[in-house]
Structures are given as C-alpha cells and as structure tokens.
Design a protein around this motif. Structure first.
Motif, PDB file in Angstrom:
ATOM      1  N   SER A  82      -5.662   4.807  -3.539  1.00  0.00           N
ATOM      2  CA  SER A  82      -4.634   5.503  -3.953  1.00  0.00           C
ATOM      3  C   SER A  82      -4.942   6.409  -5.319  1.00  0.00           C
ATOM      4  CB  SER A  82      -3.557   4.531  -4.331  1.00  0.00           C
ATOM      5  OG  SER A  82      -3.830   3.602  -5.280  1.00  0.00           O
ATOM      6  N   LYS A  83      -5.757   5.720  -6.369  1.00  0.00           N
ATOM      7  CA  LYS A  83      -6.111   6.545  -7.340  1.00  0.00           C
ATOM      8  C   LYS A  83      -6.906   7.910  -7.064  1.00  0.00           C
ATOM      9  CE  LYS A  83      -5.250   6.397 -10.863  1.00  0.00           C
ATOM     10  NZ  LYS A  83      -3.869   6.930 -11.839  1.00  0.00           N
ATOM     11  N   LEU A  84      -7.950   7.570  -5.931  1.00  0.00           N
ATOM     12  CA  LEU A  84      -8.892   8.629  -5.488  1.00  0.00           C
ATOM     13  C   LEU A  84      -7.993   9.602  -4.783  1.00  0.00           C
ATOM     14  CD1 LEU A  84     -11.597   9.775  -5.173  1.00  0.00           C
ATOM     15  CD2 LEU A  84     -11.998   8.398  -3.380  1.00  0.00           C
ATOM     16  N   ALA A  85      -7.002   9.247  -4.070  1.00  0.00           N
ATOM     17  CA  ALA A  85      -6.032  10.138  -3.174  1.00  0.00           C
ATOM     18  C   ALA A  85      -5.518  10.914  -4.128  1.00  0.00           C
ATOM     19  CB  ALA A  85      -5.082   9.396  -2.415  1.00  0.00           C
ATOM     20  N   PRO A 129       0.824  -1.125   0.110  1.00  0.00           N
ATOM     21  CA  PRO A 129       0.186   0.091   0.039  1.00  0.00           C
ATOM     22  C   PRO A 129       0.787   1.236  -0.101  1.00  0.00           C
ATOM     23  CG  PRO A 129       0.044  -1.148   2.159  1.00  0.00           C
ATOM     24  CD  PRO A 129       0.558  -1.951   1.141  1.00  0.00           C
ATOM     25  N   GLU A 130       2.059   1.301   0.807  1.00  0.00           N
ATOM     26  CA  GLU A 130       3.071   2.501   0.839  1.00  0.00           C
ATOM     27  C   GLU A 130       3.312   2.707  -0.751  1.00  0.00           C
ATOM     28  OE1 GLU A 130       3.355  -0.152   2.539  1.00  0.00           O
ATOM     29  OE2 GLU A 130       2.931   0.127   4.397  1.00  0.00           O
ATOM     30  N   ALA A 174      -5.316  15.148  -4.546  1.00  0.00           N
ATOM     31  CA  ALA A 174      -3.969  15.785  -4.714  1.00  0.00           C
ATOM     32  C   ALA A 174      -3.734  16.784  -5.765  1.00  0.00           C
ATOM     33  CB  ALA A 174      -2.973  14.557  -4.645  1.00  0.00           C
ATOM     34  N   VAL A 175      -4.193  16.132  -6.892  1.00  0.00           N
ATOM     35  CA  VAL A 175      -4.030  17.058  -8.102  1.00  0.00           C
ATOM     36  C   VAL A 175      -4.984  18.163  -7.761  1.00  0.00           C
ATOM     37  CG1 VAL A 175      -4.689  17.185 -10.474  1.00  0.00           C
ATOM     38  CG2 VAL A 175      -3.248  15.096  -9.670  1.00  0.00           C
ATOM     39  N   ARG A 176      -6.250  17.947  -7.457  1.00  0.00           N
ATOM     40  CA  ARG A 176      -7.056  19.334  -7.225  1.00  0.00           C
ATOM     41  C   ARG A 176      -6.581  20.375  -6.324  1.00  0.00           C
ATOM     42  NH1 ARG A 176     -11.022  14.522  -6.974  1.00  0.00           N
ATOM     43  NH2 ARG A 176     -12.063  14.456  -8.992  1.00  0.00           N
ATOM     44  N   ALA A 214      -0.590   8.655  -5.517  1.00  0.00           N
ATOM     45  CA  ALA A 214      -1.258   9.749  -4.663  1.00  0.00           C
ATOM     46  C   ALA A 214      -0.151  10.753  -4.867  1.00  0.00           C
ATOM     47  CB  ALA A 214      -1.895   9.320  -3.625  1.00  0.00           C
ATOM     48  N   ALA A 215       0.906  10.554  -3.576  1.00  0.00           N
ATOM     49  CA  ALA A 215       1.833  11.662  -3.461  1.00  0.00           C
ATOM     50  C   ALA A 215       2.646  12.001  -4.857  1.00  0.00           C
ATOM     51  CB  ALA A 215       2.943  11.105  -2.722  1.00  0.00           C
ATOM     52  N   ALA A 216       3.014  11.067  -5.691  1.00  0.00           N
ATOM     53  CA  ALA A 216       3.637  11.641  -7.056  1.00  0.00           C
ATOM     54  C   ALA A 216       2.578  12.495  -7.853  1.00  0.00           C
ATOM     55  CB  ALA A 216       4.335  10.265  -7.779  1.00  0.00           C
ATOM     56  N   ALA A 217       1.481  11.894  -7.860  1.00  0.00           N
ATOM     57  CA  ALA A 217       0.613  12.601  -8.745  1.00  0.00           C
ATOM     58  C   ALA A 217       0.456  14.162  -8.281  1.00  0.00           C
ATOM     59  CB  ALA A 217      -0.820  12.082  -8.541  1.00  0.00           C
TER      60      ALA A 217
END
Length: 295
Positions: free
Chosen positions: A129-132, A72-73, A136-138, A80-83
């Motif tokens: 993770s994709k929703l996160a 998961p990490e 993050a992008v928004r 998420a973080a990289a996006a």
C-alpha cells in the motif's frame, strides 16, 4: 513558509511541530482526525485550497502492519488513494509535496543497503500500500519528493522503543527478534532532514523535486540490538531495564511477514542536501533519556 502536514497525531508530525516551533520562518499546520479523515474521500482538497500552503507534507499513514493483512482495503485507502488525493490537492495550487514512505517497499533479500534505484518488491500489505502511494503521488504531482525511512521511534505515540520500556517495567527478560536488520530512525532527526529540504526550497532551489530519497539513522542493527541499546540507556538514566533473549523470526510469528534485511543507503540525500543522520545508537539514547526525564 506555510507548511501543511497530514497525520497530526503521528510521530513525524509531532516532531515537525516541535521543530517548527523553534523557527520563525516556518508556519506549520498539522491536520488530522477529526478535522481531516483520510479514510473518507473529498476532505483534503478543500482544506488545501482554504489554507493554500507553500508545501504539503503527507505524513499520515496506516501503519498497523499486522492489522493491514486483515484490512487491506483500509490500508490501500489511506496509504495509496488518499496519498494521491493529497498530492493532487497540492498540485492544484502549484505546491510541492513531500511524501513519507518506508523501507517495507523492499522484500529484504538484499545483502547490502538498498539504494533508491533498487527494485521494489514488498512482501506485506502495508508495504504494497505504501508503494502504491508512492506511485499515486508521482502520477499526479511532478513536484514531489518521496522520502523513505525506517524503524521510526520517538517519545510520541506507539513505537518499539516505548514498547520495550513498558515491558521492562514488569519483566526481567524480553524475547526480541535477532535476525531482522534495519536502520532505527528517530522522528526528531527525520524532522531535521525535512527541515533541510524546506530550507533549500525557501532559498529558491528546486533540489530534490521529482526524486526519491532514503533517510535513516546511520548504521544498521537487529531489533534485539536496538532493545539492548534501549535498556542500556534506560538503566543509565535510572529507568526500567531487562535482559534481551535473542530469538529467530520463526519463534515470533506475525500475520504480516517482515523483510529480513531492510537497511537503507542514505548517501544520495547526504550528497544532495548535506545531511547525515547521527548513529542509531545516539538517536536511541537521546529519546530514551528524554522519556526517562518525563519529557
């Protein structure tokens, strides 16, 4: 228009490279490992500042749905973080970002196609993770367009269509789940939809900025339906084929639960960009025919 695409070896990035090769007005740069490793922090912003693209498309993703349950990490790091870092890098030079997302942000309990306004409720790590990543992008780039799609296949990389053809090479029968519904989408058709967005932006319009859209092949089916279409098209092209044995999800347990129904309603994108993707059947046959021809 100069376009930077992350995830160079992914299905969509490779389809976008083919698409851009036929257009003199698109200068596309696809980056991925080892040039850009989104598992590590700090690599994307300097690259964006050096290239200074007009648009950034974040097509990179951790897509190993079952492995994500064990990692998961890493899934959250890349999806998420990289996006967020890609979106922030784009924002720092005033560039819009197209973020590619997934039908797996939904839980699959609906009985009608999901609109963009439907509540999200992912049931596995990949979807979460994709929703996160969307969030993050928004949060960091107001000039975003989030594009959710589903069941991607192509002549490139690993995908369901290629797996079915590989299994049919040495099996007469293949068991395939017949109670999960979605919208198969070819990467080349998705690339054309992205191209329509770029056309609008090149023309000076701001259509879609700050919005979320669904874009998927027209129609819905089960994995078993898709497999039968693959084998029918392959047989017609002289390729491998097999009989599909329809099974329930319970007969094919996986580490990550899947939505039973993740059909996407693509009407909003059609209304605003004038694009409706072809039927999932025609998209499937086009890719299978290309694979049979060794292209």
């Amino acid at each position: 228009m100069k376009v930077l695409v992350t995830g160079a070896q992914g299905q969509l990035a490779r389809a976008l490279k083919e698409y851009a090769a036929s257009r003199l007005d698109l200068d596309l740069y696809a980056v991925g490992q080892p040039q850009l490793d989104l598992a590590e922090t700090g690599g994307i912003e300097p690259l964006i500042h050096d290239l200074r693209p007009d648009v950034v498309i974040n097509a990179a993703a951790y897509t190993a749905v079952d492995r994500a349950e064990r990692e998961p990490e890493m899934a959250f790091r890349i999806n998420a973080a990289a996006a967020g870092e890609v979106a922030n890098g784009a924002a720092s030079i005033g560039a819009p970002i197209i973020q590619i997302s997934t039908d797996y942000v939904f839980d699959g309990t609906a009985t009608a196609p999901y609109s963009e306004q439907a509540p999200t409720n992912p049931i596995n790590i990949y979807g979460r993770s994709k929703l996160a990543g969307e969030d993050a992008v928004r949060a960091v780039n107001a000039q975003h367009l989030i594009l959710r799609t589903s069941w991607i296949f192509s002549p490139f990389g690993h995908n369901f269509v290629k797996t079915m053809l590989r299994l049919a090479e040495d099996r007469d029968e293949v068991c395939v789940v017949a109670d999960q519904f979605g919208c198969p989408t070819s990467a080349d058709s998705l690339a054309l939809a992205v191209g329509c967005v770029l056309d609008r932006w090149m023309g000076g319009a701001s259509t879609g900025l700050g919005q979320t859209y669904h874009v998927a092949g027209t129609g819905a089916c089960t994995w078993a339906d898709l497999a039968e279409e693959v084998f029918g098209a392959s047989a017609e092209a002289g390729g491998p084929s097999a009989k599909v044995i329809r099974i329930t999800t319970e007969k094919f347990p996986t580490p990550a639960p899947r939505p039973r129904y993740s059909v996407l309603a693509s009407g909003k994108f059609a209304a605003e960009f004038g694009v409706v993707l072809p039927s999932w059947q025609s998209l499937t046959r086009r890719v299978v025919t290309r694979l049979a021809a060794g292209q």
